[in-house]
Design a protein around this motif. Sequence first.
Motif, PDB file in Angstrom:
ATOM      1  N   MET A 105       0.808  -1.215   0.000  1.00  0.00           N
ATOM      2  CA  MET A 105       0.000   0.000   0.000  1.00  0.00           C
ATOM      3  C   MET A 105       0.847   1.274   0.000  1.00  0.00           C
ATOM      4  SD  MET A 105      -2.939  -1.256  -0.254  1.00  0.00           S
ATOM      5  CE  MET A 105      -3.789   0.319  -0.171  1.00  0.00           C
ATOM      6  N   GLU A 106       2.159   1.148  -0.169  1.00  0.00           N
ATOM      7  CA  GLU A 106       2.991   2.354  -0.169  1.00  0.00           C
ATOM      8  C   GLU A 106       2.593   3.263  -1.333  1.00  0.00           C
ATOM      9  OE1 GLU A 106       7.615   3.735   0.431  1.00  0.00           O
ATOM     10  OE2 GLU A 106       7.122   1.611   0.232  1.00  0.00           O
TER      11      GLU A 106
ATOM     12  N   VAL B 198      -0.332   4.592  -1.632  1.00  0.00           N
ATOM     13  CA  VAL B 198      -1.757   4.411  -1.939  1.00  0.00           C
ATOM     14  C   VAL B 198      -2.574   4.693  -0.687  1.00  0.00           C
ATOM     15  CG1 VAL B 198      -3.529   2.807  -2.722  1.00  0.00           C
ATOM     16  CG2 VAL B 198      -1.197   2.626  -3.634  1.00  0.00           C
ATOM     17  N   GLY B 199      -3.602   5.517  -0.829  1.00  0.00           N
ATOM     18  CA  GLY B 199      -4.530   5.724   0.276  1.00  0.00           C
ATOM     19  C   GLY B 199      -4.101   6.833   1.210  1.00  0.00           C
TER      20      GLY B 199
ATOM     21  N   TRP C 294      -3.522   6.697   4.464  1.00  0.00           N
ATOM     22  CA  TRP C 294      -2.526   6.376   5.497  1.00  0.00           C
ATOM     23  C   TRP C 294      -1.656   5.239   4.980  1.00  0.00           C
ATOM     24  CZ3 TRP C 294      -1.127   9.274   9.417  1.00  0.00           C
ATOM     25  CH2 TRP C 294      -0.271   8.751  10.381  1.00  0.00           C
ATOM     26  N   ASP C 295      -0.678   5.629   4.160  1.00  0.00           N
ATOM     27  CA  ASP C 295       0.174   4.624   3.543  1.00  0.00           C
ATOM     28  C   ASP C 295       1.421   4.410   4.391  1.00  0.00           C
ATOM     29  OD1 ASP C 295       1.684   6.914   3.031  1.00  0.00           O
ATOM     30  OD2 ASP C 295       2.222   6.280   1.001  1.00  0.00           O
ATOM     31  N   ARG C 296       2.365   3.644   3.849  1.00  0.00           N
ATOM     32  CA  ARG C 296       3.566   3.293   4.606  1.00  0.00           C
ATOM     33  C   ARG C 296       4.374   4.528   5.005  1.00  0.00           C
ATOM     34  NH1 ARG C 296       8.612  -0.353   2.385  1.00  0.00           N
ATOM     35  NH2 ARG C 296       9.340  -1.145   4.419  1.00  0.00           N
TER      36      ARG C 296
ATOM     37  N   ASN D  55       2.588   6.322   7.774  1.00  0.00           N
ATOM     38  CA  ASN D  55       2.730   5.502   8.968  1.00  0.00           C
ATOM     39  C   ASN D  55       4.100   5.687   9.605  1.00  0.00           C
ATOM     40  OD1 ASN D  55       1.465   3.573  10.693  1.00  0.00           O
ATOM     41  ND2 ASN D  55       2.696   1.936   9.774  1.00  0.00           N
TER      42      ASN D  55
ATOM     43  N   GLU E 159      -5.420  -1.935   3.137  1.00  0.00           N
ATOM     44  CA  GLU E 159      -4.800  -0.896   3.963  1.00  0.00           C
ATOM     45  C   GLU E 159      -3.498  -1.378   4.572  1.00  0.00           C
ATOM     46  OE1 GLU E 159      -6.104   0.122   7.948  1.00  0.00           O
ATOM     47  OE2 GLU E 159      -7.964  -0.965   7.581  1.00  0.00           O
ATOM     48  N   THR E 160      -2.708  -0.422   4.993  1.00  0.00           N
ATOM     49  CA  THR E 160      -1.382  -0.665   5.542  1.00  0.00           C
ATOM     50  C   THR E 160      -1.403  -1.649   6.703  1.00  0.00           C
ATOM     51  OG1 THR E 160      -0.676   1.547   4.870  1.00  0.00           O
ATOM     52  CG2 THR E 160       0.598   0.484   6.615  1.00  0.00           C
TER      53      THR E 160
ATOM     54  N   ALA F  10     -10.530   0.322   2.556  1.00  0.00           N
ATOM     55  CA  ALA F  10      -9.358   1.168   2.796  1.00  0.00           C
ATOM     56  C   ALA F  10      -9.338   1.569   4.264  1.00  0.00           C
ATOM     57  CB  ALA F  10      -9.427   2.422   1.912  1.00  0.00           C
ATOM     58  N   HIS F  11      -8.252   2.198   4.694  1.00  0.00           N
ATOM     59  CA  HIS F  11      -8.170   2.626   6.081  1.00  0.00           C
ATOM     60  C   HIS F  11      -9.283   3.630   6.370  1.00  0.00           C
ATOM     61  CE1 HIS F  11      -6.389   3.148   9.974  1.00  0.00           C
ATOM     62  NE2 HIS F  11      -6.306   4.453   9.806  1.00  0.00           N
TER      63      HIS F  11
END
Length: 291
Positions: free
Chosen positions: A166-167, A169-170, A172-174, A177, A219-220, A248-249
Amino acid sequence: MPSREEYTLGGRFDDHEVETASAEGSPVRLVVLTPRGVPGPHPVLLHVHGGGMVVGSAYDVLPDLGLLALDLGCAIVSVEYRLAPEHPYPAALDDVYAGWEWIARNGSELGLDAARVVVHGVSAGGGLAAGAVLAARDRGGPSAIGQMLVYPMLDYRNDSASARQMEGVGAWDRRANATGWAAYLGGLDRAAVPAYASPALADDLSGLPATFLEVGSAETFRDEDVDYARRIWAAGGDAELHVWPGGAHAFDALIPDAPLSRDAREARARWLRRLLDDPRALRPAPGAAVD
């Protein structure tokens, strides 16, 4: 921030702001909502808000959480914990723990049942909730009949297959985080991060209260959350896991009317209702005691 009218659901809750202190003496503000006109003692959702350890307030999601609490006859205690990076670990965890101890010592004054507490955390708040439950187990601290961890942030290592997948993407990605964890852990030696800060590091997940754990498949946090449930089962514990397909988150907050979001809310309500109706819920988790 929701208005008072919104977070009391038009006056269906009585609201109180109380202050306690963390272990080192820092003030901790708690928002307490109790069902108006309904005699206690009330089961308690001890709520820990999300926000990646760096944003958010005790009033976040209270209008939505209030609907669930009213349906179940619960009160809510929401913790205004200190945020990183200004206040790195263990400030937020200490504040959550102090709020839980306040329920054990003083909650009866507002009609709260300290023997029926469910620790409820969302995202970063889910990680703080899990850390507080581990700390209470190890310290013989306040009791909980359950922990509800909603797509929790558990593993500072941030290197699972889902984190890499998920880096970029979205919401709250890597990379996001990593930023949140760096703010929270501050100058802490990464070779000595305690499990109370990053619960995925815990060697022993036995003796925990009944656990509800959910995460989206997109999600992550997916893999670290699934692994946490697996390890609770391996330790002989009780865990209900939901992995919402395509979620997704924070999908339920982003698109609250989606069928998947409705399913997620219904699953939480069903689990909480079973838990509160179970006569075993009147007994503290192993190793825990009401202060």
